[in-house]
Write an enzyme that holds these catalytic residues in place. Sequence first.
Site, short mmCIF file in Angstrom:
data_model
loop_
_atom_site.label_atom_id
_atom_site.label_comp_id
_atom_site.label_asym_id
_atom_site.label_seq_id
_atom_site.Cartn_x
_atom_site.Cartn_y
_atom_site.Cartn_z
N GLU A 1 -0.06 3.88 3.97
CA GLU A 1 -0.04 3.64 5.42
C GLU A 1 0.61 4.82 6.15
O GLU A 1 1.45 4.66 7.03
CB GLU A 1 0.67 2.32 5.74
CG GLU A 1 0.00 1.12 5.07
CD GLU A 1 0.56 -0.22 5.52
OE1 GLU A 1 1.65 -0.24 6.15
OE2 GLU A 1 -0.08 -1.25 5.25
N GLU B 1 -4.11 -4.16 -0.54
CA GLU B 1 -3.05 -5.16 -0.46
C GLU B 1 -3.55 -6.33 0.39
O GLU B 1 -4.11 -6.13 1.46
CB GLU B 1 -1.77 -4.62 0.21
CG GLU B 1 -1.07 -3.50 -0.51
CD GLU B 1 0.14 -2.99 0.27
OE1 GLU B 1 0.74 -3.77 1.05
OE2 GLU B 1 0.48 -1.81 0.10
#
Length: 465
Positions: A83, A230
């Site tokens: 991220e 995820e």
Amino acid sequence: MPSPTQVVALLKAQNIRHVRLYDADQAMLLALANTGIRVSVSVPNEQLLGIGQSNATAANWVARNVIVHVPATNITAIAVGSEVLTTIPNAAPVLVSALKFIHSALVASNLDGQIKVSTPHSSSIILDSFPPSQAFFNRTWDPVMVSLLKFLQSTGSYLMLNVYPYYDYMQSNGVIPLDYALFRPLPPNKEAVDANTLLHYTNVFDAVVDAAYFAMSYLNFTNIPIVVTESGWPSEGDSNEPYATIDNANTYNSNLIRHVLNNSGTPKHPGIAVSTYIYELYNEDLRTGPVSEKKWGLFDANGVPVYVLHLTGAGTVLANDTTNQTFCVSKEGVDPKMLQAALDWACGPGKVDCSPLLQGQPCYEPDNVVAHSTYAFNAYFQEMDKSPGTCDFKGVATITTTDPSYGSCRFPGSAGTNGTLTNTTSLAPSSNSTSSDSPPLHLHNIGSFTTSAIIGAFLMSAVFL
């Protein structure tokens, strides 16, 4: 916390054939050797700047963390950072360089055909994600995203995306229904419809994935697959996180696994399964922050399931697939008159056997419409084989994984009524387990769109420190 050997023993016992590591822990990679388990390793964010600015540093990282472990350890992907655009935006200018340098090191070792390189993104980089057809990436990052997508396309890799309907639901201020976030069945009139494509969405997960597909197409990339690196749901939270519960975590992860493994795909790409890693294998009790940050795991540190997944019919993934216990109960706070009307229908035209509700019978007490309607709703739901739409009763009923049985009143579908018992014992074998490897659940060619899927587990580095 479990040792690497114990972690691998649990993976094998659970038939988990794909695992993503948050780093490239040497002991963990050695423990995974000769298991056949497909491993995705990661470059931690703190190492990204150095790798992105030096081809030699990237080559050294690959030599130390990949080359020395293959082919014994089946490394199939490298996630470069995590991220990055939303957590360390100052590293954005070197992100694609880092991927290219890592890939060049793999090419030099003739490993680029086996190991794909990508970087996981938060779904928050997608703006205006509904309707999906109008979604686009945050345009601040367009130069990075275009360069990244060119790299993924040229190397046959895939877009890594972290998808968390839990946070989407929590941040929606009631706009997103809980059932829509949890993959629970929705009546057709409650499905979300993209007015531009007329595609119907029955869950947040599919809508976010399709939003990413449309965002890529907005930048003229239409042939890059998505892997969800995820996704999960916390089983416990603080007082301001009332939806972080065992029931909701069980429902989400069970439904997610079924959804991925049935290869249904998304409305935009039906039949093209979205390979997904569940976050995460173990709870992280020592992690700082809100309670929910510590409680995403499927297992506690001793290998005991936090909850028993209800996965019957979804394949052999996860050995705690021992039940398919879902029940239909009356919603809290609904009009008693509507409950009574639904109860009358269930015991009448619905042909439910309501004799256990008669005076003197096991389910008579408590003698109120909420308790009686819950029994009748569930009996109908079970008789209808839990078909979608059979637990609605004009909006006064909902599905739960919590057994509503009490005392001598046993509800249809509960343990003891159908021979299904909950497994509450540890599923982690000893470190000297001799259990044999089972073949991979699903294999996939990640270089192109595929009709097969993977369900993997995500391991934080803290798990085995």
